[in-house]
Design an enzyme around this catalytic site. Sequence first.
Site, PDB file in Angstrom:
ATOM      1  N   HIS A 143      91.843 100.065  92.614  1.00  0.00           N
ATOM      2  CA  HIS A 143      92.184  98.817  91.928  1.00  0.00           C
ATOM      3  C   HIS A 143      92.200  99.073  90.432  1.00  0.00           C
ATOM      4  O   HIS A 143      91.331  99.759  89.900  1.00  0.00           O
ATOM      5  CB  HIS A 143      91.178  97.718  92.264  1.00  0.00           C
ATOM      6  CG  HIS A 143      91.684  96.350  91.923  1.00  0.00           C
ATOM      7  ND1 HIS A 143      92.443  95.596  92.793  1.00  0.00           N
ATOM      8  CD2 HIS A 143      91.560  95.605  90.805  1.00  0.00           C
ATOM      9  CE1 HIS A 143      92.750  94.446  92.223  1.00  0.00           C
ATOM     10  NE2 HIS A 143      92.232  94.428  91.011  1.00  0.00           N
ATOM     11  N   ASP A 183      87.847  83.696  95.095  1.00  0.00           N
ATOM     12  CA  ASP A 183      88.503  84.473  94.030  1.00  0.00           C
ATOM     13  C   ASP A 183      89.934  84.015  93.840  1.00  0.00           C
ATOM     14  O   ASP A 183      90.422  83.887  92.717  1.00  0.00           O
ATOM     15  CB  ASP A 183      88.478  85.974  94.358  1.00  0.00           C
ATOM     16  CG  ASP A 183      89.348  86.744  93.370  1.00  0.00           C
ATOM     17  OD1 ASP A 183      89.044  86.685  92.169  1.00  0.00           O
ATOM     18  OD2 ASP A 183      90.351  87.357  93.775  1.00  0.00           O
ATOM     19  N   ARG A 213      91.619  81.023  86.006  1.00  0.00           N
ATOM     20  CA  ARG A 213      91.325  81.848  84.821  1.00  0.00           C
ATOM     21  C   ARG A 213      92.601  82.209  84.085  1.00  0.00           C
ATOM     22  O   ARG A 213      92.635  82.294  82.859  1.00  0.00           O
ATOM     23  CB  ARG A 213      90.582  83.130  85.253  1.00  0.00           C
ATOM     24  CG  ARG A 213      89.137  82.877  85.643  1.00  0.00           C
ATOM     25  CD  ARG A 213      88.555  84.069  86.361  1.00  0.00           C
ATOM     26  NE  ARG A 213      88.628  85.281  85.560  1.00  0.00           N
ATOM     27  CZ  ARG A 213      88.904  86.492  86.059  1.00  0.00           C
ATOM     28  NH1 ARG A 213      89.104  86.667  87.350  1.00  0.00           N
ATOM     29  NH2 ARG A 213      88.956  87.525  85.277  1.00  0.00           N
ATOM     30  N   LYS A 226      87.073  90.787  96.387  1.00  0.00           N
ATOM     31  CA  LYS A 226      88.220  90.908  97.306  1.00  0.00           C
ATOM     32  C   LYS A 226      88.319  92.312  97.875  1.00  0.00           C
ATOM     33  O   LYS A 226      88.714  92.506  99.010  1.00  0.00           O
ATOM     34  CB  LYS A 226      89.522  90.415  96.698  1.00  0.00           C
ATOM     35  CG  LYS A 226      90.030  91.142  95.508  1.00  0.00           C
ATOM     36  CD  LYS A 226      91.400  90.557  95.112  1.00  0.00           C
ATOM     37  CE  LYS A 226      91.750  90.904  93.693  1.00  0.00           C
ATOM     38  NZ  LYS A 226      91.294  89.891  92.758  1.00  0.00           N
ATOM     39  N   SER A 275      85.599  89.262  90.554  1.00  0.00           N
ATOM     40  CA  SER A 275      86.922  89.041  91.146  1.00  0.00           C
ATOM     41  C   SER A 275      87.394  90.283  91.885  1.00  0.00           C
ATOM     42  O   SER A 275      87.778  90.234  93.061  1.00  0.00           O
ATOM     43  CB  SER A 275      87.902  88.668  90.024  1.00  0.00           C
ATOM     44  OG  SER A 275      89.233  88.854  90.421  1.00  0.00           O
TER      45      SER A 275
HETATM   46  N1  URA Z   1      92.213  92.157  88.490  1.00  0.00           N
HETATM   47  C1  URA Z   1      91.606  91.288  89.338  1.00  0.00           C
HETATM   48  O1  URA Z   1      91.796  91.355  90.539  1.00  0.00           O
HETATM   49  N2  URA Z   1      90.793  90.357  88.839  1.00  0.00           N
HETATM   50  C2  URA Z   1      90.554  90.262  87.507  1.00  0.00           C
HETATM   51  O2  URA Z   1      89.800  89.411  87.124  1.00  0.00           O
HETATM   52  C3  URA Z   1      91.187  91.174  86.626  1.00  0.00           C
HETATM   53  C4  URA Z   1      92.025  92.127  87.142  1.00  0.00           C
END
Ligand code: URA
Length: 357
Positions: free
Chosen positions: A83, A162, A169, A188, A184
């Site tokens: 990620h 989330d 956000r 996930k 966040s």
């Molecule tokens: N990527 C995400 O999934 N969440 C965030 O808050 C920032 C980047």
Amino acid sequence: MLAPAALIARTRDGLPLDSGELRDFVLAYTRGDVPDYQMSAWLMAVYLRGLTPDEASALVDVMLHSGTVVDLSDVAGRKVDKHSTGGVGDKISLLLAPLVASCGVGVPMISGRGLGHTGGTLDKLESIPGFMTGLGLDRYRSQLADLGVVMIGQTAEIAPADRKLYALRDVTATVESIPLIAASIMSKKMAAGLDALVLDVKVGRGAFMKTPERARELAQTMVQIGTRHGVETTALLTRMDEPLGRTAGNWPEVAETIRCLRGETGEAEDVVEITVALAAEMLRMGGVADSVEQGAEQARAALADGRAWDKFVRLVEVQGGDVRTLEDPDVRQAESPSIVVEAERSGVVTDIDARKI
Ligand code: URA
């Protein structure tokens, strides 16, 4: 639960919430019992005052368990994902997922949409005509078992808290907060059933974290969360001052991915370098390489001999994308309206501000 206004005031004044209060508040919001305006105020209080480690940990737990936590133990092999904290021109996931899968490690990737000024992998994938990202969890599991890679969007079942907070956000200028980003991403990812995770923490003027110190703090926070939940987690800090590679935008980034996977890297060497570095970690954590050096060799070989490209084409095909558009990506590019910007005088480009692009 205390009245939302009282909870907001506590966070605003730097007084911690206990884990039960925080959980009830976030779950009430997820159910629709707390309105967006109150959650927005709380997010801004968090943005300005931060959270204690206990509060941050409670936030991760409530977001993670707000929906289904997928169990992929019946799919053979270790499942590893990556990620990114988000950047400009960051098309790494598009190359990385098929590359790692082509080396024998399963990649169940759940990606997001654009956030703030950063692009989203889902939007890029959906610029391939027909490509479907809204697959359910049954398909997620079966495609991972059959093809070794699946790239979908966050389903309604995965970390719904989330999903809702992420969208809020995005429009309330509360993205750049270490506990909010960490919770966040990690909620996930951990809900997706992974064994291991590599994080690409972007740092620089085009990233949410502008300084190496802040990026390191975010990386350490996420690595601690993953480790505490039994997901082997590692993080690389990578530069995001200029756009990655030579393109920014949905289809142009797919086109650049195609060129890189076909070995036509041209000047996108940074894309390949970061892809290989992340793949090396994933192959080591996935158990097919003994070291990151060996992982990097395997990744370079799979790029060079076309295995990664073949896997990408199969992925597009299996998820409903029109593979004919991959043949010559410039055709689709040429169909889009374009403006050519010419410099007033000749010279050498020495710097491109990612945020402005
Ligand atoms: N990527 C995400 O999934 N969440 C965030 O808050 C920032 C980047």
